[in-house]
Design a protein around this motif. Structure first.
Motif, PDB file in Angstrom:
ATOM      1  N   LEU A 926       0.807  -1.219   0.000  1.00  0.00           N
ATOM      2  CA  LEU A 926       0.000   0.000   0.000  1.00  0.00           C
ATOM      3  C   LEU A 926       0.840   1.269   0.000  1.00  0.00           C
ATOM      4  O   LEU A 926       0.293   2.367  -0.016  1.00  0.00           O
ATOM      5  CB  LEU A 926      -0.937   0.012   1.211  1.00  0.00           C
ATOM      6  N   GLY A 927       2.160   1.136   0.033  1.00  0.00           N
ATOM      7  CA  GLY A 927       3.028   2.300   0.060  1.00  0.00           C
ATOM      8  C   GLY A 927       3.481   2.652   1.468  1.00  0.00           C
ATOM      9  O   GLY A 927       3.235   1.917   2.442  1.00  0.00           O
ATOM     10  N   GLN A 928       4.151   3.798   1.592  1.00  0.00           N
ATOM     11  CA  GLN A 928       4.703   4.231   2.870  1.00  0.00           C
ATOM     12  C   GLN A 928       4.433   5.722   3.090  1.00  0.00           C
ATOM     13  O   GLN A 928       4.254   6.481   2.132  1.00  0.00           O
ATOM     14  CB  GLN A 928       6.225   3.979   2.937  1.00  0.00           C
ATOM     15  N   VAL A 929       4.449   6.104   4.360  1.00  0.00           N
ATOM     16  CA  VAL A 929       4.343   7.499   4.748  1.00  0.00           C
ATOM     17  C   VAL A 929       5.537   7.827   5.639  1.00  0.00           C
ATOM     18  O   VAL A 929       5.936   7.019   6.486  1.00  0.00           O
ATOM     19  CB  VAL A 929       3.006   7.785   5.476  1.00  0.00           C
ATOM     20  N   CYS A 949       4.688  10.826   1.113  1.00  0.00           N
ATOM     21  CA  CYS A 949       4.374   9.411   0.887  1.00  0.00           C
ATOM     22  C   CYS A 949       5.085   8.949  -0.373  1.00  0.00           C
ATOM     23  O   CYS A 949       5.520   9.765  -1.198  1.00  0.00           O
ATOM     24  CB  CYS A 949       2.857   9.206   0.739  1.00  0.00           C
ATOM     25  N   ARG A 950       5.152   7.609  -0.512  1.00  0.00           N
ATOM     26  CA  ARG A 950       5.722   7.056  -1.747  1.00  0.00           C
ATOM     27  C   ARG A 950       5.075   5.703  -2.043  1.00  0.00           C
ATOM     28  O   ARG A 950       4.607   5.000  -1.147  1.00  0.00           O
ATOM     29  CB  ARG A 950       7.236   6.909  -1.636  1.00  0.00           C
ATOM     30  N   TYR A 963      -4.017  13.119   0.542  1.00  0.00           N
ATOM     31  CA  TYR A 963      -3.707  13.966   1.674  1.00  0.00           C
ATOM     32  C   TYR A 963      -3.591  13.065   2.897  1.00  0.00           C
ATOM     33  O   TYR A 963      -3.974  11.882   2.853  1.00  0.00           O
ATOM     34  CB  TYR A 963      -4.779  15.052   1.882  1.00  0.00           C
ATOM     35  N   VAL A 964      -3.054  13.599   3.987  1.00  0.00           N
ATOM     36  CA  VAL A 964      -2.831  12.807   5.193  1.00  0.00           C
ATOM     37  C   VAL A 964      -3.669  13.407   6.316  1.00  0.00           C
ATOM     38  O   VAL A 964      -3.655  14.629   6.541  1.00  0.00           O
ATOM     39  CB  VAL A 964      -1.338  12.790   5.589  1.00  0.00           C
ATOM     40  N   PRO A 989       3.419  11.952  -3.065  1.00  0.00           N
ATOM     41  CA  PRO A 989       3.256  13.375  -2.704  1.00  0.00           C
ATOM     42  C   PRO A 989       4.280  13.806  -1.651  1.00  0.00           C
ATOM     43  O   PRO A 989       4.729  13.004  -0.823  1.00  0.00           O
ATOM     44  CB  PRO A 989       1.836  13.431  -2.137  1.00  0.00           C
ATOM     45  N   GLU A 990       4.641  15.102  -1.684  1.00  0.00           N
ATOM     46  CA  GLU A 990       5.500  15.710  -0.667  1.00  0.00           C
ATOM     47  C   GLU A 990       4.693  16.805   0.026  1.00  0.00           C
ATOM     48  O   GLU A 990       4.159  17.698  -0.622  1.00  0.00           O
ATOM     49  CB  GLU A 990       6.761  16.303  -1.305  1.00  0.00           C
ATOM     50  N   PHE A 991       4.658  16.715   1.375  1.00  0.00           N
ATOM     51  CA  PHE A 991       3.876  17.678   2.151  1.00  0.00           C
ATOM     52  C   PHE A 991       4.778  18.616   2.957  1.00  0.00           C
ATOM     53  O   PHE A 991       4.648  19.828   2.870  1.00  0.00           O
ATOM     54  CB  PHE A 991       2.917  16.935   3.096  1.00  0.00           C
TER      55      PHE A 991
END
Length: 1058
Positions: A926-929, A949-950, A963-964, A989-991
């Motif tokens: 599911l990816g990573q944060v 995230c990636r 979004y987180v 995305p980069e936050f």
């Protein structure tokens, strides 16, 4: 070379020492005046008295109308009223003149009292033969000082204004004195003073009175004529017989000309008072007195029947600096070959004067003189010419070289090599100057019998010694004087300081300082306390030492040690006179900006929050009281900023960051105003001001400021001074820290400051159909630009302008330069990637650049400085395999700045470990944060940074809009919920957004942080698609040092792992 016998110390108060390590190290400051309003005493009966006075004044004005009413009642015409009014005004005018005469008489009595009670005792105490000295008559006259002309010059810096006042005083003063012991009477009857008084207004400040201080002095020796009475009798008094009329007038005039000056500060806490009172010289002129020719013959023999020759010598003078050449016997074409060095304090205005005399046993005969303004030497850099003698016949041959003062120790080797080839007599040429600001001493030893000493200081460099004044009856003297020395080789010379009693027999302390120590100091300046040897255990001396390298202007000469310099030349092969600068090519190698270039700082302003603001919103015609919609306005250095509006909140949190380029000009203030946003006119919620000097000196300020002009409210600001550093080693860490402290509402933070000095251009092309060019240049970086002035009718313009730009991404941004002609379009352009500066020495490029058109070149200096924040609350560590870069906290602190952790501004240390190496574990399905968690104990806050995230999962045809969302369990209300901004169509995305929760540490450790990555299902739906989540138990997380980690995203059934 000879030094001026007239060049003496001039008074100079020392600056406040720059941030000593111990508060006791600071020189005592002036006592603060008590606040008259702080007494808190109750109001007395003065209010009733004021009301009565107002009523009385009103009644008097009504009485004026009574004559008008009576005249109308009796039936008299208006003429009678006007006649009575004229009589009243005439009586009033006579009365006012009498009052002015009485005031002048009282002032005269005060002046006489000053002479009788202050001056006369001082004269009686100065000489035992004058113990019966008294003033018998004092009349200061009625003729005022007249200003018959004013001339304004452009200042050498933008922060000053130069005025030349042509003054003339022909006074009818009459002062008589008497020395009763010798039955002697003398006095002054009339005085004349004519000259040009220079007035300097500096520094210019942004608030009243707009000028920080006023300096006044005579550039050249004024004409002073005093009509003495009874002078012959006065000179018969023992102790005064060695004086003469000329010597007295010389002594008086010496106090009125450079380097002495009168300084009047106009604002409190003025910085650099010592430099304003005794500033560094503008430059040095090296005068080569070579020869003369065609002089007139003055010697006669056999009662004038036989004509001989002359025995000429020359006097060279600049201000109070005077030199005398040797005498050449019986020669009308003398060859002197002597060299002198003079300090130039003011340009334009000062003049070099050369007078030639014939040496005779009785009185020397005048052969002629020449004068030359030093501004011409500055403009030409090198002048080598025969100058005609006025008042006589013949010419004198001078070579004049202008030496600039540089704070770059790397130029010293070039200057020393050049000086070795210069033949100079009677002294070798100087390579540098040293200015010593002698401030004060502490805890000097007492004399025998525990008597207070009368300390004075002797300062010596080789065979040159200068002395300070004596301060009587104290072991903590304050001198506040300045001394100047020429240095031949600073690498080997030493400054010897002897503190002695005024009798010179008792030594109170000594200090030997190798001048090589200054060469390694920042800006070649030492400003500190020095421990004295052969003295008491706590005896010390406070001095400020400033060294400057004497560098021959590169626009006239290229030093042979500079490789690859355009126009460089081989001294040995092309110029038989090694060291001569006369035939040097005119093309400069490098720019020559003034000392203020590259000294700007960046002020980072954090607008955090406000409390207890007043409510301005009203509803239902004012029956229902609402809140306010506050926002903040900032004004500084000619720029203004505005925060976003927080709706319906009397305790708003903005958390915005603004940046502005500032200089060290005193008197600047940050103006802050808070307003309530309305549909028509915004309501005022309060204002406050912050003195910029406080922030620039301390480096950091974090305070709650009370809002003025309103009943309640306060504002939380955090200000930080960022000083550019000429090293690229910290750039990556700065970019990383900026991304962490970046807020959603603020613009991207600057990582560097770019300073550009645009000096000149050459060989610009002419367009068809044009005979002359009027070029100017535009400098552009991103959306910021600067336009230079336009230089008329030249293809080789000299701009001498500087500009500064905030740089956010030095790796990708570039400087775009265009040279354009007024009405002729683009003449050439240049694109300079800032990445070239990152690999340059000291992040600086200083050379000629060829324009893209192929024709024309520009000479400029591009200088980059990295902006390292010492108070960001973040300390970045970059790890790659087994190597790690140094953290921000390991860098040396700014001089005079506060330490990293202070009570007023506690710092948080967050370690951000980068685990993006190829050896790390792959992302889950599911990816990573990526998150950072820590507890800020100073503010009792739990802080989280969502980096990004990636490898997110893509369920549909299009990438998600992620979004987180963060929720602090077990609470599920809006009070603990946070969310990032939404990114469009991306799986990585980069936050880089920061969130805070206020709660105690023990409570935080009982919570769990629920992190969910979501996406909008569709444009029309409020439904959210869960892409993955992770739940962190804060009891199992080390919150003392935050670590940036990647966490695997799971579905609702799993918690996730790192």
């Amino acid at each position: 070379m000879e030094r001026s016998p007239g060049e003496g110390p001039s008074p100079s108060p020392m600056d406040q020492p720059s941030a000593p390590s111990d508060p006791t190290d600071q020189p005592p400051a002036a006592h603060a005046k008590p606040d008259p309003g702080s007494g808190g005493q109750p109001a007395g009966p003065g209010a009733a008295g004021e009301a009565l006075a107002v009523l009385t004044s009103f009644g008097r004005r009504l009485l004026v109308l009574i004559p008008v009413y009576l005249a109308g009642a009796v039936g008299l015409s208006v003429g009678f009223v006007l006649f009575g009014l004229a009589l009243y005004l005439g009586w009033r005018r006579v009365r006012d003149e009498k009052e002015r005469s009485l005031r002048a008489a009282r002032q005269l009595l005060d002046d006489e009292k000053l002479l009788a009670e202050t001056v006369a005792p001082a004269v009686r105490g100065s000489n035992p033969h004058l113990q019966t000295f008294t003033f018998t008559r004092v009349e200061l006259g009625e003729k005022p000082l007249r200003i018959i002309g004013v001339k304004v010059h452009p200042g050498q810096r933008k922060e000053q204004i130069l005025l030349d006042l042509n003054i003339s005083y022909v006074g009818d003063v009459q002062i008589d004195v008497e020395v009763k012991k010798y039955f002697c009477k003398a006095g002054v009857k009339g005085m004349q003073l004519h000259g040009v008084l220079r007035v300097i207004l500096e520094p210019l400040i942004g608030d009243l009175p707009f000028v920080g201080a006023v300096s006044m002095f005579f550039i050249r020796r004024p004409t002073l004529d005093i009509n003495w009475t009874g002078m012959t009798n006065l000179l018969d008094i023992p102790g005064l017989s060695s004086l003469s009329d000329t010597m007295i007038m010389d002594s008086i005039a010496a106090f009125l000309v450079l380097p002495n000056r009168l300084l009047v500060p106009l604002v409190p806490d003025l910085q650099d008072v010592a430099q304003l009172r005794s500033p560094l010289p503008r430059g040095i002129i090296r005068i080569h007195l070579l020869a003369a020719r065609g002089l007139s013959s003055k010697d006669k023999y056999v009662k004038g029947l036989i004509e001989g020759k002359s025995d000429p010598y020359a006097l060279v003078r600049l201000g109070t600096q005077t030199f005398c050449s040797r005498v050449i016997d019986e020669e009308l074409n003398p060859q002197w070959g002597e060299t002198y060095e003079v300090m130039v304090h003011e340009v334009p205005g000062q003049e070099i004067e050369v007078e030639v005399f014939d040496k005779d046993p009785d009185k020397d005969d005048f052969l002629g003189r020449m004068k030359l303004d030093v501004g011409k030497v500055l403009q030409a850099s090198v002048l080598d010419d025969w100058f005609p003698l006025q008042g006589g016949q013949g010419q004198v041959h001078l070579r004049l070289e202008w030496l600039s003062l540089l704070s770059d120790a790397e130029k010293l080797e070039q200057v020393l090599q050049w000086n070795w080839g210069v033949s100079s007599r009677p002294d070798p040429p100087s390579a540098a100057i040293l200015v010593v600001y002698l401030d004060r001493a502490q805890d000097l030893p007492l004399k025998k019998g525990n008597k207070e000493p009368n300390p004075m200081v002797q300062l010596s460099i080789q065979d040159v010694t200068q002395e300070s004044k004596a301060v009587y009856s104290t072991n903590c003297p304050v001198w506040e004087e300045a001394f100047r020395f020429f240095l031949q080789d600073p690498q080997s010379q030493e400054l010897d300081v002897q503190v002695k009693d005024d009798s010179r027999a008792l030594t109170l302390g000594a200090l030997t300082l190798p001048l090589a120590r200054l060469l390694t100091a920042p800006e070649l300046i030492l400003d500190q306390w020095f421990q004295l040897s052969s003295s008491g255990p706590n005896s010390r001396l406070y001095m400020k030492l400033v060294m400057r390298i004497l560098y021959l202007d590169s626009s006239e000469i290229c030093f042979p040690t500079v490789p690859g310099c355009p126009g460089a030349w081989d001294v040995d092969s092309e110029n038989p006179q090694r060291g001569s600068s006369v035939d040097a090519p005119p093309r400069p190698c490098h720019t020559t900006p003034d000392s203020q270039f590259g000294t700007e700082h960046v002020l980072r302003i954090h607008v955090l929050e406000a409390q207890d603001l007043i409510a301005k919103d009203r509803f239902l015609g004012g029956l229902v009281k609402g809140k306010s919609d506050p926002y903040v306005k900032l004004k500084l250095a000619g720029r203004s900023f505005r925060s976003h509006v927080v709706r319906e909140d009397l305790n708003p949190r903005w958390n915005e960051v603004f940046e502005v380029i500032v200089t060290s000009v005193p008197g600047q203030e940050l103006e802050v105003e808070v307003f309530d946003k309305d549909l028509d006119k915004d309501d005022f919620l309060g204002r406050c001001k912050v003195r910029l000097t406080t922030v620039l000196n301390s480096g950091f300020l974090d305070e709650w400021l009370t809002l003025e002009d309103v009943p309640s409210g306060r504002l939380h600001l955090r200000l930080e001074r960022l000083t550019p550093r000429p090293t690229a080693a910290e750039l990556e860490e700065v970019l990383q820290v900026n991304s962490l402290i970046q807020t959603q509402k603020s613009a991207e933070l600057a990582a560097a400051l770019l300073s550009i000095y645009m000096e000149r251009a050459e060989d610009l092309p002419l367009r068809k159909g044009t005979k002359h060019l009027s070029p100017y240049a535009t400098l552009t970086v991103g959306d910021s630009s600067h336009k230079t002035k336009t230089i008329s009718q030249t293809s080789a313009p000299v701009w001498d302008e500087s500009a500064s730009f905030l740089i956010r991404k030095p790796h990708t941004e570039s400087l775009e330069l265009q040279v354009r002609g007024e009405g002729t379009g683009v003449l050439g352009s240049l694109s300079l990637p800032l990445s070239e500066l990152l690999v340059a020495d000291q992040l600086c490029l200083d050379r000629w650049f060829t324009l893209s058109s192929g024709q024309g070149q520009v000479l400029l200096r591009a200088q980059l400085g990295i902006l390292v924040s010492q108070h960001s609350g973040v300390e970045a560590h970059s790890h790659s395999y087994s190597h790690s870069s140094s953290s921000l906290s390991e860098e040396p602190e700014l001089s005079g700045g506060p330490p990293h952790i202070t009570s007023s501004a506690p710092e948080l240390r967050q370690r951000l470990t980068h685990v993006d190496s190829p050896l790390e574990a792959p992302a889950g399905p599911l990816g990573q944060v990526k998150l950072t968690l820590w507890y800020y104990s100073e503010e009792r806050k739990l802080v989280s940074i969502v980096h990004g995230c990636r490898s997110l999962r893509q369920n549909g045809r299009d990438p998600p809009d992620p979004y987180v969302s963060l929720l602090l369990l077990p609470d599920k209300n809006r009070g603990t919920k946070r969310r990032t901004s939404q990114k469009k169509r991306t799986l990585s995305p980069e936050f880089n957004e920061r969130f805070e929760w206020e709660l105690p540490l023990d409570e935080a450790q009982r919570r769990k942080l629920d992190v969910s990555v979501k996406s909008n299902s569709s444009f029309m739906s409020r439904e959210r698609e869960l892409l993955g989540k992770v739940q962190l138990d804060l009891a199992e997380t080390d919150l003392s040092q935050g670590v940036a980690r990647w966490y695997d995203l799971m579905d609702n059934k799993d918690k996730g792992s790192s």
